[in-house]
Design a protein around this motif. Structure first.
Motif: not given
Length: 252
Positions: A97-111
């Motif tokens: 879940l934390i790996l998924r959270l980090l990935d979502c944070c990265c994608k949302a930041f780029l957007l």
């Protein structure tokens, strides 16, 4: 250590701010891509708190006997196999879940940065980019994921010893992996470095503020405009309203 890093104030504060931002913009940006990405981040945080990982780890820590150097004990009590299996399973899910959270944070930041460069929804994307970068760095700075990986390696060894002493399998149909990296499917250090490189090499919106608010010298103001400014200031003071001093450049 894992419990303290998970229950720190940083994650809780960023989660509350994220919920507040989503609440404010809910009726305006239902189909905005950065807003939808923020919802995915908030969903990961909600699931992380719902699984009560901190409570399970603290319960397990309370069952482990404290070391006492004054008494050399040949035997000691250990947590049961069902308890160890439950906590180990939750730690595996928490790492995923934390790996998924980090990935979502990265994608949302780029957007958010992409739409900020396009000068679209400037206020929301400015707040979102700062919030997401803080959340990502809170997880990395406190080494939350690394502490859970270390905890699982200790749990795996203890679970093997306890199961050899007394077989009491609780979770059936699932084999606990000896190496958590194979279970996660990624190398944690390389994945974090990859996300960090993507966030740091992103095009930053450095010039949109200058284009929107160009610096204008005070001499360019007309006499009438200056008089209007002075009149409004004196009228506010006469009404008993304190005036705030503007330390920036006047903008027409």
């Amino acid at each position: 250590i894992a419990s303290k890093r998970l229950s720190g104030t940083g994650l809780a504060v960023e989660g509350r701010v994220l919920r507040a931002v989503l609440y404010v913009y809910h009726s305006r940006l239902l189909r905005h891509r950065p807003y939808l990405a923020l919802q995915q981040v908030e969903q990961c945080l909600k699931r992380l708190w719902k699984m009560n990982l901190v409570g399970c780890i603290e319960t397990l820590a309370g069952l482990i006997p404290k070391k006492n150097s004054s008494q050399a004990q040949t035997e000691c009590l250990a947590p049961s196999q069902p308890m160890l299996e439950t906590v180990a399973l939750k730690v595996l899910g928490g790492c995923k879940l934390i790996l998924r959270l980090l990935d979502c944070c990265c994608k949302a930041f780029l957007l958010s940065v992409k739409h900020l460069c396009s000068e679209e929804f400037i206020l929301l994307n400015t707040v979102a980019s700062g919030l997401l970068s803080r959340l990502w760095f809170v997880i990395q700075y406190r080494c939350v994921l690394q502490s859970l990986v270390s905890l699982y390696s200790s749990l795996s060894m203890l679970l093997q010893l306890v199961s050899e002493t007394q077989q009491m399998p609780y979770i059936k149909g699932f084999t606990f992996p000896s190496d958590i990296s194979n279970f996660l499917g990624v190398n944690i250090s390389s994945e974090v470095k990859k996300q960090k490189a993507r966030m740091f090499t992103t095009k930053k919106p450095t010039s949109w503020l200058k284009r929107f608010f160009p610096a204008m010298p005070e001499a360019s103001l007309e006499d009438g405009e200056k008089a209007g400014l002075v009149t409004s200031k004196s009228s506010l003071e006469s009404c008993g309203i304190p005036c705030l001093v503007d330390i920036g450049q006047p903008v027409l």
